[in-house]
Write a protein that holds these residues in place. Structure first.
Motif, PDB file in Angstrom:
ATOM      1  N   UNK A  24       0.471  -1.096  -0.148  1.00  0.00           N
ATOM      2  CA  UNK A  24       0.234   0.046  -0.104  1.00  0.00           C
ATOM      3  C   UNK A  24       0.809   0.791   0.144  1.00  0.00           C
ATOM      4  N   UNK A  25       0.885   2.367  -0.720  1.00  0.00           N
ATOM      5  CA  UNK A  25       1.300   3.689  -0.610  1.00  0.00           C
ATOM      6  C   UNK A  25       0.932   4.488   0.891  1.00  0.00           C
ATOM      7  N   UNK A  26       0.246   4.088   1.152  1.00  0.00           N
ATOM      8  CA  UNK A  26       0.195   4.657   2.833  1.00  0.00           C
ATOM      9  C   UNK A  26       0.241   3.380   3.878  1.00  0.00           C
ATOM     10  N   UNK A  27       0.562   4.007   4.987  1.00  0.00           N
ATOM     11  CA  UNK A  27       0.276   3.494   6.209  1.00  0.00           C
ATOM     12  C   UNK A  27      -1.380   3.574   7.320  1.00  0.00           C
ATOM     13  N   UNK A  28      -1.435   2.924   7.793  1.00  0.00           N
ATOM     14  CA  UNK A  28      -2.146   4.414   8.840  1.00  0.00           C
ATOM     15  C   UNK A  28      -2.247   5.020   8.460  1.00  0.00           C
ATOM     16  N   UNK A  29      -4.335   5.827   8.269  1.00  0.00           N
ATOM     17  CA  UNK A  29      -3.803   7.112   7.277  1.00  0.00           C
ATOM     18  C   UNK A  29      -5.799   7.415   7.839  1.00  0.00           C
ATOM     19  N   UNK A  30      -5.657   8.637   6.890  1.00  0.00           N
ATOM     20  CA  UNK A  30      -7.595   9.020   6.752  1.00  0.00           C
ATOM     21  C   UNK A  30      -8.388   9.080   6.083  1.00  0.00           C
ATOM     22  N   UNK A  31     -10.112   9.505   6.064  1.00  0.00           N
ATOM     23  CA  UNK A  31     -10.343  10.224   5.108  1.00  0.00           C
ATOM     24  C   UNK A  31     -10.974  11.316   4.882  1.00  0.00           C
ATOM     25  N   UNK A  32     -11.418  12.189   4.540  1.00  0.00           N
ATOM     26  CA  UNK A  32     -12.914  12.781   5.172  1.00  0.00           C
ATOM     27  C   UNK A  32     -13.947  12.649   4.571  1.00  0.00           C
ATOM     28  N   UNK A  33     -14.469  12.451   6.059  1.00  0.00           N
ATOM     29  CA  UNK A  33     -16.106  11.930   6.065  1.00  0.00           C
ATOM     30  C   UNK A  33     -17.063  13.063   6.009  1.00  0.00           C
ATOM     31  N   UNK A  34     -17.976  13.196   5.211  1.00  0.00           N
ATOM     32  CA  UNK A  34     -18.717  11.998   4.060  1.00  0.00           C
ATOM     33  C   UNK A  34     -17.666  11.816   3.321  1.00  0.00           C
ATOM     34  N   UNK A  35     -17.108  11.124   2.572  1.00  0.00           N
ATOM     35  CA  UNK A  35     -16.001  10.934   1.196  1.00  0.00           C
ATOM     36  C   UNK A  35     -15.853   9.715   1.187  1.00  0.00           C
ATOM     37  N   UNK A  36     -14.292   9.370   0.507  1.00  0.00           N
ATOM     38  CA  UNK A  36     -14.176   8.563   0.614  1.00  0.00           C
ATOM     39  C   UNK A  36     -12.417   7.754   0.082  1.00  0.00           C
ATOM     40  N   UNK A  37     -11.841   8.016   0.218  1.00  0.00           N
ATOM     41  CA  UNK A  37     -10.501   7.189  -0.541  1.00  0.00           C
ATOM     42  C   UNK A  37     -10.427   6.296  -0.790  1.00  0.00           C
ATOM     43  N   UNK A  38      -9.573   6.060  -2.367  1.00  0.00           N
ATOM     44  CA  UNK A  38      -9.580   4.969  -3.095  1.00  0.00           C
ATOM     45  C   UNK A  38      -7.658   5.306  -3.519  1.00  0.00           C
ATOM     46  N   UNK A  39      -7.750   3.911  -2.766  1.00  0.00           N
ATOM     47  CA  UNK A  39      -6.079   3.088  -2.751  1.00  0.00           C
ATOM     48  C   UNK A  39      -6.096   2.017  -3.489  1.00  0.00           C
ATOM     49  N   UNK A  40      -4.404   2.058  -4.473  1.00  0.00           N
ATOM     50  CA  UNK A  40      -4.126   0.947  -5.340  1.00  0.00           C
ATOM     51  C   UNK A  40      -2.951   0.266  -4.563  1.00  0.00           C
ATOM     52  N   UNK A  41      -2.851  -1.351  -4.321  1.00  0.00           N
ATOM     53  CA  UNK A  41      -2.117  -2.260  -4.206  1.00  0.00           C
ATOM     54  C   UNK A  41      -0.408  -2.310  -5.155  1.00  0.00           C
ATOM     55  N   UNK A  42      -0.096  -1.332  -4.840  1.00  0.00           N
ATOM     56  CA  UNK A  42       1.162  -1.966  -5.837  1.00  0.00           C
ATOM     57  C   UNK A  42       2.740  -3.302  -5.791  1.00  0.00           C
ATOM     58  N   UNK A  43       1.995  -4.093  -6.058  1.00  0.00           N
ATOM     59  CA  UNK A  43       3.445  -5.329  -6.160  1.00  0.00           C
ATOM     60  C   UNK A  43       3.316  -5.729  -7.602  1.00  0.00           C
ATOM     61  N   UNK A  44       5.029  -5.854  -7.958  1.00  0.00           N
ATOM     62  CA  UNK A  44       5.687  -5.595  -8.962  1.00  0.00           C
ATOM     63  C   UNK A  44       5.628  -7.165  -9.785  1.00  0.00           C
ATOM     64  N   UNK A  45       4.630  -8.064 -10.729  1.00  0.00           N
ATOM     65  CA  UNK A  45       4.835  -9.235 -11.203  1.00  0.00           C
ATOM     66  C   UNK A  45       3.589  -9.631 -10.089  1.00  0.00           C
ATOM     67  N   UNK A  46       2.555  -8.999  -9.603  1.00  0.00           N
ATOM     68  CA  UNK A  46       1.817 -10.156  -9.625  1.00  0.00           C
ATOM     69  C   UNK A  46       0.068 -10.043 -10.117  1.00  0.00           C
ATOM     70  N   UNK A  47       0.076 -10.911  -9.716  1.00  0.00           N
ATOM     71  CA  UNK A  47      -1.456 -11.643 -10.618  1.00  0.00           C
ATOM     72  C   UNK A  47      -3.335 -12.091 -10.017  1.00  0.00           C
TER      73      UNK A  47
END
Length: 600
Positions: A216-239
């Motif tokens: 994950x690009x961040x460890x423990x974090x926050x998002x503004x509520x009401x609202x949402x946060x989008x994260x993308x797992x970065x894993x080279x070669x993962x299928x």
């Protein structure tokens, strides 16, 4: 000749025609069967050990003196390949550490590893110059000597070099980096007292433990509520990917706080995992109340303080904004995390207060009450005042009054913009009415009563009834002295009650002194109704009425030795000052009198 003696003392052969070949691995020549073992000087002339690598210096190899040096108790050099974590798919930098590295003139050792788990990327930062590395599949041999014959000293724990390995094994596995003596013997020489001697070496291998990379690009974090946060797992070669909420794609969007984990698998079957805790920043701005502004004035509106950024619809960027007229004013606040909250203030134009008041009824009979009603507009506070301007009541739109005489009452209404007053008059109807003068008659005589001052009359019940209770002058013929009570109706339907006392001469109660006043004020004088001479008459009955004919006291056998005296009370509470009436019946003869209660 001196340098030759030093070399001979160290057990070195003289050979000025040969020099050290840097790429050749260390070993032993013909006639030398094992490291550090004593050898025949004749057969060791062609041995190529570390001690024969001093270019241009004639040497004569003899390991007897070397063995003697080892036997002398030299402190061993410790060489350690540091252990630690390695992230799968990333490069782990591993230091080669040395201790007791004192006056070292040369060394050689070899390392090996499992190439299916780690792959050597580079070797950097040798602390001694001129080290030669012989590299092969899964191994590396290192050799170094001091060209000038001078020893090198490093601080304990210093790194000889840094080895960089690409970690290839799956998380949870481990890989060892070991000292491999099958390829190259481990040898160290030291300059000691001007002589070179071989010293023992202690080696400590390494083990790299593999762990997952940060997906994950961040460890423990926050998002503004009401609202949402989008994260993308970065894993080279993962299928394959699997989030704890069931999502199977690398990217995921979260709208609520909580703990989320992601697992990924690469083509080699390695499983990687990462997690984080999302906190919902429910930043909210304290609501601003709608307000009003007085005509032709300005108003300061202040948002909740303590935030780094404010943006008003007026363009102002401070917590407070000054407005000069009605309208809607919006503010957006940004907190330290970049979350926003907004509120809108509605400002209306405040009017000047208007006050009206009316009484119901506006005319009162004595003792009656009226209700005063306030009719106000745009008032924040209202206050009732008497005719002299003294406050009577505040904050209510209704007040009940019972004046003794005609008067007026005022109402003051105010707000931040001004004040207004109104008043209402309440009149009290007064008229002169009388039951007539007290009188006396002879026993057996009749009397014409003579009430006046009203428009209607009602003689109340008496022991000696009048002949017509609805006229002002009815006839009566009492046998004993008595009191006649009349209710007189006047203007506006108001009524008053009056009495007339009729005394009958020759009454046997002449021995009892009538009482017409008590002063129950606690001074011990005349506090109770007491009849001198009554104590001799055991059979008596006393009844007391108020001026409206309501019985307020009755006693059988009044004023006996163990009886209580009446102190002007009714139901345990003091009666008000004024006129009362009593009837004292003694042996069938009744004494009726007017009684005054005075408490001063």
């Amino acid at each position: 000749m001196a340098s030759k003696m030093i070399l001979l003392a160290a057990g070195l052969t003289l050979d000025s025609r040969r020099s050290f070949v840097h790429h050749r691995p260390f070993g032993y020549g013909a006639g030398c069967t094992q490291p550090h073992a004593p050898a025949d000087p004749v057969h060791c002339t062609r041995r190529r050990s570390i001690l024969s690598n001093f270019r241009g210096i004639p040497v004569l190899l003899c390991s007897i003196l070397i063995a003697r040096a080892l036997a002398a108790g030299a402190q061993p050099v410790t060489v350690e390949v540091a252990s630690g974590p390695a992230v799968t798919g990333e490069v782990a930098v591993v230091p080669v550490l040395a201790r007791n590295f004192t006056d070292i003139a040369s060394f050689q050792f070899s390392l090996s590893w499992d190439t299916s788990k780690i792959e050597l990327a580079e070797i950097t930062d040798w602390q001694v110059a001129g080290v030669v590395a012989g590299l092969g599949a899964g191994r590396a041999s290192f050799s170094w000597f001091s060209a000038g014959g001078q020893g090198v000293t490093l601080a304990d724990g210093a790194s000889l070099a840094w080895l960089s390995f690409l970690a290839k094994a799956c998380p949870g596995d481990s890989a060892g980096i070991v000292f491999d003596t099958t390829q190259v013997a481990i040898e160290f020489t030291q300059v000691n007292g001007g002589q070179l001697q071989a010293i023992p070496a202690e080696v400590l291998p390494s083990r790299l433990a593999f762990r997952s990379p940060a997906l994950l690009p961040v460890q423990d974090t926050f998002f503004c509520a009401p609202g949402a946060i989008s994260l993308e797992a970065d894993c080279a070669g993962c299928i394959r990917f699997l989030w704890s909420d069931g999502n199977l794609s690398p990217a995921n969007t979260f709208e609520s706080a909580g703990h989320y984990a992601v697992t990924a698998e690469n083509a080699d079957g390695c499983i990687f995992s990462d997690s984080l805790f999302l906190q919902a920043d429910t930043f909210g701005l304290q609501a601003l109340p709608d307000t009003a502004v007085c005509p032709a004035t300005s108003l300061m509106i202040t948002a909740q303080a303590g935030y780094p950024h404010y943006i008003w619809s007026t363009g102002d960027t401070l917590p407070a904004v000054q407005v000069s007229g009605p309208g809607e004013y919006a503010v957006t606040v940004v907190n330290n995390r970049g979350c926003t909250a907004a509120d809108t203030v509605k400002v209306e134009e405040a009017g000047l207060p208007l006050a009206h008041v009316f009484a119901d009824p506006s005319s009162l009979c004595p003792g009656d009450s009226a209700r005063l009603y306030a009719d106000v507009t745009d008032a924040e506070t209202i206050t009732w005042l008497d005719a002299g301007g003294s406050p009577l009541q505040q904050g209510t739109e209704l007040m009940v009054v019972a004046p003794d005489s005609s008067t007026f009452f005022m109402l003051a209404a105010s707000n931040a913009c001004g004040a207004d007053t109104a008043q209402a008059e309440v009149s009290v109807i007064r008229f002169g009415a009388s039951a007539g003068a007290d009188t006396c008659i002879a026993k057996g005589s009749s009397l014409q009563l003579n009430a006046s001052g009203g428009t209607a009359y009602q003689w109340l019940g008496s022991e000696y009834p009048v002949d017509d209770p609805d006229i002002p002058n009815p006839a009566v013929q009492p046998e004993d002295s008595t009191i006649f009570i009349v209710e007189i109706t006047g203007p506006g339907g108001c009524t008053v009650t009056d009495t007339v006392h009729v005394a009958v001469a020759g009454d046997p109660l002449a021995a009892i002194k009538p009482i017409n006043l008590i002063t129950p004020n606690g001074d011990g004088k005349n506090d109770a109704l007491y009849f001198p001479g009554l104590a001799k008459f055991a059979r008596n009955r006393l009844s007391v009425w108020n001026r409206w004919g309501v019985l307020v006291f009755h006693a059988e056998g009044y004023q006996l030795s163990d009886g209580e005296l009446w102190e002007g009370t009714h139901n345990g509470k003091p009666l008000p000052e004024g006129d009362y009436y009593y009837a004292l019946d003694v042996g069938g003869q009744v004494l009726r009198r007017h009684l005054m209660i005075i408490r001063e």
